[in-house]
Design an enzyme around this catalytic site. Structure first.
Site, PDB file in Angstrom:
ATOM      1  CG  HIS A   1      -1.987  -1.039   1.192  1.00  0.00           C
ATOM      2  ND1 HIS A   1      -2.808  -1.210   0.114  1.00  0.00           N
ATOM      3  CD2 HIS A   1      -2.367  -1.968   2.112  1.00  0.00           C
ATOM      4  CE1 HIS A   1      -3.651  -2.191   0.366  1.00  0.00           C
ATOM      5  NE2 HIS A   1      -3.401  -2.669   1.566  1.00  0.00           N
TER       6      HIS A   1
ATOM      7  CD  GLU B   1     -11.285  -9.992 -16.660  1.00  0.00           C
ATOM      8  OE1 GLU B   1     -10.414  -9.432 -15.990  1.00  0.00           O
ATOM      9  OE2 GLU B   1     -12.497  -9.807 -16.495  1.00  0.00           O
TER      10      GLU B   1
ATOM     11  CG  ASP C   1      -7.440 -11.004 -13.693  1.00  0.00           C
ATOM     12  OD1 ASP C   1      -6.637 -11.468 -12.861  1.00  0.00           O
ATOM     13  OD2 ASP C   1      -8.490 -10.435 -13.366  1.00  0.00           O
TER      14      ASP C   1
ATOM     15  CB  CYS D   1      -9.142  -1.368 -19.351  1.00  0.00           C
ATOM     16  SG  CYS D   1      -9.753  -3.010 -18.935  1.00  0.00           S
TER      17      CYS D   1
END
Length: 550
Positions: free
Chosen positions: A188, A428, A452, A499
């Site tokens: 993070h 994907e 993915d 994307c």
């Protein structure tokens, strides 16, 4: 001069003095207490204050780093409401007669260890979140001021590691760069640093506390930090930093320009966003539209299933604000690395191959219909695309369209207004690639989710940092699948976009254009750099390297 290497989070140069941050050491006593009720109240008060702090950090992160990065703090706030965690802490106070500080330390550490020992890499990473909220509660119990981390002068902050909460609390106006001994490129903290545009190095194993007050330069391009650099090196890197600054200013001049190659080919460059709060970034970076609105964040940021009205308001805001630009909203992609407690998902041995995305929606049709109704209502306010993720068969796509038609009929009977909308499929999986011709007959566009697609093609868990040496994002198999998908879409008269992360990989931009890609959707801050590359490409000239299908 000392040179220490690490892993670079962001290409860039940071020059300044180092401030070494040490987390406060908390002395926690094991002594017993008499007033258990008082300790229970102290814990509850500290926990409530920690929730308020996490919510405030969420709002700050929204501004500094966007919805995707801010989401962790909503998760932290929810964790602080977890019944099992609260019961365990209260029981240690009540039955064992320990202080609130001791109870928090033991209960939260035990919970973190449970996560750390899980097989799923995503769940293992949640251990760090438990330690973060533990620190927040303990800081409140000890009365520690957590707002002052870096002093009052501009600096490069060095630390063993930084929690997401610590990273967001940093004063960005005084933060030149970050160095940590630990951490990962997918942590993070790394994501937040990247989103805020701050040069940072993680896994700088040889970093030491003696650096405090020393001059340093972070060289993100070469993944190292120079301690007490020579004058010649400092001069050279200052020039590189000045060049970067000028380049960013030049990029601003590309606003309003077209995404057109030298030989006249124009493609769409859209933005990926996590929710309505990112709309400003879409406008600020001059995106042509939204190629991926990750609707799962509407679910991740809620404590219970979001209602039709709540979802409608979120989708309408994006569609209406950005009209007439197209906004493509992906239906709920919960599962695998994104989980929410209130959905009570069954624990799976391999969630990446389990019940996720469209599989959840088609097995919980009432849940699915709530979202589809909200999307259809929002379509009346602008240019909407509805995109289904993880489709692997024509049957699934047809079932999605049938449910969508049912929802439209219900809304029309209720007198609700519905606008026009496009229907798309995320490609994907290798299965979707192989039947792309069949899927193209059933929809208006394809958007290739390269994250993915790469994971499933290469059989590499993208959450597992230990597999990084084996991960080749430019693998010929992945590139061939992209070309096959583009060709299948064009054979049936639909447009095809990307994307996933590869859309922003500037080393592949020309390759994608030569393949015939129609649209690239990327992080908002990548739009102008991508536009610059596109405008410098001449497709009429022979490529330097052959594309996979040539």
């Amino acid at each position: 001069m000392q040179v220490v290497t690490g892993k670079s989070v962001l290409n860039g140069i940071a020059i300044g003095k180092i401030k070494v941050y040490k987390a406060p050491k908390l002395e926690i006593s094991e002594s017993l207490i008499e007033d258990t009720e008082g300790e229970l109240k102290r814990f509850d008060s500290a926990r409530e204050r920690a929730i308020e702090q996490q919510n405030a950090l969420y709002e700050k992160a929204l501004i500094d780093a966007g919805e995707d990065s801010a989401e962790v703090f909503s998760v932290h706030a929810m964790m602080l409401e977890d019944d099992d965690l609260l019961d365990a802490t209260n029981e240690i106070i009540r039955s064992q007669r320990h202080t609130a500080e001791y109870a928090v330390k033991v209960a939260f550490d035990n919970q973190a260890k449970v996560f750390a020992e899980m097989e799923d890499p995503y769940m293992r990473e949640r251990a760090a979140d438990i330690y973060d909220i533990e620190q927040a509660v303990l800081s409140n119990l000890f009365g520690i001021n957590t707002d002052v981390l870096q002093g009052t002068e501009p600096c490069i902050l060095a630390a063993r590691d930084l929690t997401p909460s610590e990273t967001v609390r940093l004063d960005k106006s005084l933060l030149l760069g970050i160095i940590t001994k630990e951490g990962s490129l997918n942590s993070h903290t790394a994501i937040l640093a990247r989103s805020m545009g701050i040069p940072a190095l993680v896994q700088c194993r040889d970093a030491c506390e003696d650096w405090d007050g020393m001059d340093a330069i972070i060289d993100g391009y070469n993944s190292c930090v120079y301690i007490e650099p020579t004058e010649d090196l400092a001069k050279s890197l200052r020039k590189r930093k000045d060049k970067d600054t000028k380049q960013r200013a030049l990029l601003q001049e590309l606003k309003g320009k077209s995404n057109t190659t030298i030989d006249g080919r124009t493609i769409q460059v859209y933005a990926n966003i996590g929710g309505p709060s990112d709309i400003g970034l879409v406008q600020q970076n001059d995106a042509g539209g939204v190629g991926l609105f990750r609707s799962e964040f509407v679910y991740l940021n809620a404590r219970d299933y979001p209602t039709e009205e709540e979802q409608f308001n979120a989708y309408r805001l994006a569609v209406e604000t950005l009209a007439p630009k197209q906004v493509i909203i992906r239906t709920c992609d919960i599962g695998a690395d994104k989980q929410v407690e209130y959905m009570n998902m069954v624990k799976e041995e391999n969630p990446a191959l389990g019940v996720r995305a469209i599989r959840i929606c088609l097995s919980r049709k009432d849940f699915f219909k709530t979202q589809l109704r909200a999307l259809l209502r929002a379509s009346a306010y602008g240019n909407l695309g509805i995109m289904f993720p993880m489709i692997i068969s024509r049957r699934e796509l047809r079932e999605c369209k049938e449910i969508l038609a049912e929802c439209a009929e219900e809304l029309q009977k209720q007198g609700m207004k519905i606008g026009s909308y496009a229907i798309g499929v995320m490609i994907e999986t290798p299965a979707a690639v192989m039947i792309a011709d069949e899927l193209a007959e059933e929809c208006d566009f394809f958007s290739i989710g390269t994250n993915d697609l790469t994971q499933y093609t290469l059989a590499i868990d993208r959450q597992n940092a230990g597999l990084d040496p084996f991960l080749d994002t430019h693998h010929p198999a992945v590139l061939r699948e992209i070309k096959m998908t583009i060709d299948a879409g064009h054979r049936h008269g639909i447009w095809v976009g990307i994307c996933g992360e590869l859309g922003a990989d500037l080393a592949l931009t020309e390759t994608f254009l030569r393949m015939g890609i129609d649209e690239l959707s990327v992080n908002p801050v990548s739009i102008l750099p991508l536009r610059k590359i596109i405008r410098g490409i001449d497709l009429s000239k022979a490529p330097a390297e052959r594309t996979p299908e040539e």
